[in-house]
Design an enzyme around this catalytic site. Sequence first.
Site, PDB file in Angstrom:
ATOM      1  N   SER A 162      -5.961   0.685  -1.445  1.00 16.32           N
ATOM      2  CA  SER A 162      -6.980   1.729  -1.534  1.00 16.32           C
ATOM      3  C   SER A 162      -6.628   2.642  -2.694  1.00 16.32           C
ATOM      4  O   SER A 162      -5.466   2.669  -3.129  1.00 16.32           O
ATOM      5  CB  SER A 162      -6.985   2.528  -0.226  1.00 16.32           C
ATOM      6  OG  SER A 162      -7.862   3.630  -0.311  1.00 16.32           O
TER       7      SER A 162
ATOM      8  N   TYR B  15      -3.921   7.317   7.031  1.00 14.79           N
ATOM      9  CA  TYR B  15      -4.467   6.218   6.227  1.00 14.79           C
ATOM     10  C   TYR B  15      -3.686   6.085   4.921  1.00 14.79           C
ATOM     11  O   TYR B  15      -3.312   4.976   4.526  1.00 14.79           O
ATOM     12  CB  TYR B  15      -5.956   6.476   5.971  1.00 14.79           C
ATOM     13  CG  TYR B  15      -6.639   5.394   5.169  1.00 14.79           C
ATOM     14  CD1 TYR B  15      -7.055   4.223   5.787  1.00 14.79           C
ATOM     15  CD2 TYR B  15      -6.865   5.543   3.802  1.00 14.79           C
ATOM     16  CE1 TYR B  15      -7.681   3.217   5.054  1.00 14.79           C
ATOM     17  CE2 TYR B  15      -7.493   4.557   3.068  1.00 14.79           C
ATOM     18  CZ  TYR B  15      -7.902   3.390   3.698  1.00 14.79           C
ATOM     19  OH  TYR B  15      -8.513   2.414   2.974  1.00 14.79           O
TER      20      TYR B  15
ATOM     21  N   LYS C  15      -1.629   2.784   3.471  1.00 19.70           N
ATOM     22  CA  LYS C  15      -2.017   2.088   2.231  1.00 19.70           C
ATOM     23  C   LYS C  15      -0.926   2.191   1.168  1.00 19.70           C
ATOM     24  O   LYS C  15      -0.726   1.254   0.384  1.00 19.70           O
ATOM     25  CB  LYS C  15      -3.369   2.606   1.731  1.00 19.70           C
ATOM     26  CG  LYS C  15      -4.534   2.211   2.650  1.00 19.70           C
ATOM     27  CD  LYS C  15      -4.658   0.691   2.820  1.00 19.70           C
ATOM     28  CE  LYS C  15      -5.812   0.276   3.697  1.00 19.70           C
ATOM     29  NZ  LYS C  15      -5.937  -1.192   3.841  1.00 19.70           N
TER      30      LYS C  15
HETATM   31  N1  LIG Z   1     -14.905   1.008   2.002  1.00 18.90           N
HETATM   32  C1  LIG Z   1     -14.160   1.562   1.077  1.00 18.90           C
HETATM   33  O1  LIG Z   1     -14.641   2.375   0.255  1.00 18.90           O
HETATM   34  C2  LIG Z   1     -12.706   1.216   0.963  1.00 18.90           C
HETATM   35  C3  LIG Z   1     -11.950   1.911  -0.009  1.00 18.90           C
HETATM   36  C4  LIG Z   1     -10.593   1.584  -0.141  1.00 18.90           C
HETATM   37  C5  LIG Z   1     -10.022   0.608   0.644  1.00 18.90           C
HETATM   38  N2  LIG Z   1     -10.780  -0.033   1.591  1.00 18.90           N
HETATM   39  C6  LIG Z   1     -10.112  -1.074   2.385  1.00 18.90           C
HETATM   40  O2  LIG Z   1     -10.930  -2.227   2.425  1.00 18.90           O
HETATM   41  C7  LIG Z   1     -10.750  -2.914   3.666  1.00 18.90           C
HETATM   42  C8  LIG Z   1     -12.089  -3.106   4.350  1.00 18.90           C
HETATM   43  O3  LIG Z   1     -12.632  -1.826   4.605  1.00 18.90           O
HETATM   44  P1  LIG Z   1     -14.143  -1.602   5.092  1.00 18.90           P
HETATM   45  O4  LIG Z   1     -14.606  -0.386   4.403  1.00 18.90           O
HETATM   46  O5  LIG Z   1     -14.911  -2.859   5.001  1.00 18.90           O
HETATM   47  O6  LIG Z   1     -13.881  -1.214   6.636  1.00 18.90           O
HETATM   48  P2  LIG Z   1     -14.834  -1.411   7.925  1.00 18.90           P
HETATM   49  O7  LIG Z   1     -16.242  -1.396   7.518  1.00 18.90           O
HETATM   50  O8  LIG Z   1     -14.350  -0.406   8.906  1.00 18.90           O
HETATM   51  O9  LIG Z   1     -14.449  -2.886   8.418  1.00 18.90           O
HETATM   52  C9  LIG Z   1     -13.156  -3.144   8.880  1.00 18.90           C
HETATM   53  C10 LIG Z   1     -13.066  -4.571   9.368  1.00 18.90           C
HETATM   54  O10 LIG Z   1     -11.764  -4.758   9.947  1.00 18.90           O
HETATM   55  C11 LIG Z   1     -11.912  -5.301  11.258  1.00 18.90           C
HETATM   56  N3  LIG Z   1     -10.793  -4.885  12.103  1.00 18.90           N
HETATM   57  C12 LIG Z   1     -10.403  -3.617  12.386  1.00 18.90           C
HETATM   58  N4  LIG Z   1      -9.356  -3.637  13.223  1.00 18.90           N
HETATM   59  C13 LIG Z   1      -9.061  -4.948  13.457  1.00 18.90           C
HETATM   60  C14 LIG Z   1      -8.089  -5.606  14.223  1.00 18.90           C
HETATM   61  N5  LIG Z   1      -7.189  -4.919  14.949  1.00 18.90           N
HETATM   62  N6  LIG Z   1      -8.067  -6.957  14.239  1.00 18.90           N
HETATM   63  C15 LIG Z   1      -8.982  -7.669  13.523  1.00 18.90           C
HETATM   64  N7  LIG Z   1      -9.931  -7.087  12.764  1.00 18.90           N
HETATM   65  C16 LIG Z   1      -9.972  -5.740  12.733  1.00 18.90           C
HETATM   66  C17 LIG Z   1     -13.268  -4.795  11.723  1.00 18.90           C
HETATM   67  O11 LIG Z   1     -13.866  -5.626  12.671  1.00 18.90           O
HETATM   68  P3  LIG Z   1     -13.829  -5.431  14.272  1.00 18.90           P
HETATM   69  O12 LIG Z   1     -14.134  -4.000  14.556  1.00 18.90           O
HETATM   70  O13 LIG Z   1     -14.826  -6.432  14.739  1.00 18.90           O
HETATM   71  O14 LIG Z   1     -12.425  -5.808  14.647  1.00 18.90           O
HETATM   72  C18 LIG Z   1     -14.082  -4.900  10.441  1.00 18.90           C
HETATM   73  O15 LIG Z   1     -14.545  -6.229  10.256  1.00 18.90           O
HETATM   74  C19 LIG Z   1      -9.762  -2.064   4.466  1.00 18.90           C
HETATM   75  O16 LIG Z   1      -8.456  -2.572   4.287  1.00 18.90           O
HETATM   76  C20 LIG Z   1      -9.894  -0.701   3.825  1.00 18.90           C
HETATM   77  O17 LIG Z   1      -8.732   0.082   4.034  1.00 18.90           O
HETATM   78  C21 LIG Z   1     -12.095   0.248   1.769  1.00 18.90           C
END
Ligand SMILES: NC(=O)c1ccc[n+]([C@@H]2O[C@H](COP(=O)([O-])OP(=O)(O)OC[C@H]3O[C@@H](n4cnc5c(N)ncnc54)[C@H](OP(=O)(O)O)[C@@H]3O)[C@@H](O)[C@H]2O)c1
Length: 228
Positions: free
Chosen positions: A134, A147, A151
């Site tokens: 991140s 968080y 990260k």
């Molecule tokens: N969105 C951003 O702007 C952003 C920025 C920087 C970094 N990131 C990183 O990108 C990645 C994806 O983020 P996102 O924004 O797509 O998040 P999100 O929309 O909250 O999706 C998270 C995913 O992880 C799954 N998950 C959570 N806990 C889990 C567990 N214990 N076992 C298996 N699956 C699990 C969730 O599915 P279920 O609830 O069905 O388990 C969901 O599919 C993360 O690592 C996040 O830190 C995102």
Amino acid sequence: MKIVITGVTRGLGRALGEWYIAHGHTVAGCGRSGPAIFDLRFTHPEPHSFDALDVTQPVKVGLWAERVLGVLGAPDFLINNAALMNAPAPLWKVPADEFAAMLAVNIGGVANVIRAFVPAMIERGSGTIVNLSSGWGRSVSPEVAPYCATKWAIEGLTKALAAELPAGLAAVPLNPGVIDTDMLQKCFGGGAASYPKPEEWAKTAAPFILGLGPEDSGKSASVGGFED
Ligand SMILES: NC(=O)c1ccc[n+]([C@@H]2O[C@H](COP(=O)([O-])OP(=O)(O)OC[C@H]3O[C@@H](n4cnc5c(N)ncnc54)[C@H](OP(=O)(O)O)[C@@H]3O)[C@@H](O)[C@H]2O)c1
């Protein structure tokens, strides 16, 4: 390519999975939400596979990997995407159970998945592990200390792993940018809507990931480039 993705039920993991399938790759994914996994199975039959799984459970992760490896063989790309975001609050107000859950998913889950899949990748002598980091794995903001801690840990874990892997394999921490997902809405509220949607992001991010290999191992990547 054979691509394993954790957290494939929504957000960035879902968008990556859909893009890879649409472009002829084979995806094995997991997430906790049973209905979303059912929907993915229904929409994308074999050779793709989707399992309802919590990455914090090492025995179940091991069984999942055993099955995926048995059918597909070692993945070309292992994408550790599943993660949690804390409800924004100063660190001293974050409940202990919420803090522990974040460590268990964001760090422990990544280690569980690596333990289960990487030996087969080493045996084959190739493959890239991409761990979602991140901007908050390289900088900080108030109210997201748990968080940030996880990260920053992912950056260290991934670079140490890169130093351990044999030639032919790679481990890369990837900052995806800022994308309008459930996670972003949890910290930015309505402000998240002004950022790109996951499907739009995947058009650049998915091919960028496919370009990551041994020459990039141990470098901090952001979609589109590198920071060191
Ligand atoms: N969105 C951003 O702007 C952003 C920025 C920087 C970094 N990131 C990183 O990108 C990645 C994806 O983020 P996102 O924004 O797509 O998040 P999100 O929309 O909250 O999706 C998270 C995913 O992880 C799954 N998950 C959570 N806990 C889990 C567990 N214990 N076992 C298996 N699956 C699990 C969730 O599915 P279920 O609830 O069905 O388990 C969901 O599919 C993360 O690592 C996040 O830190 C995102």
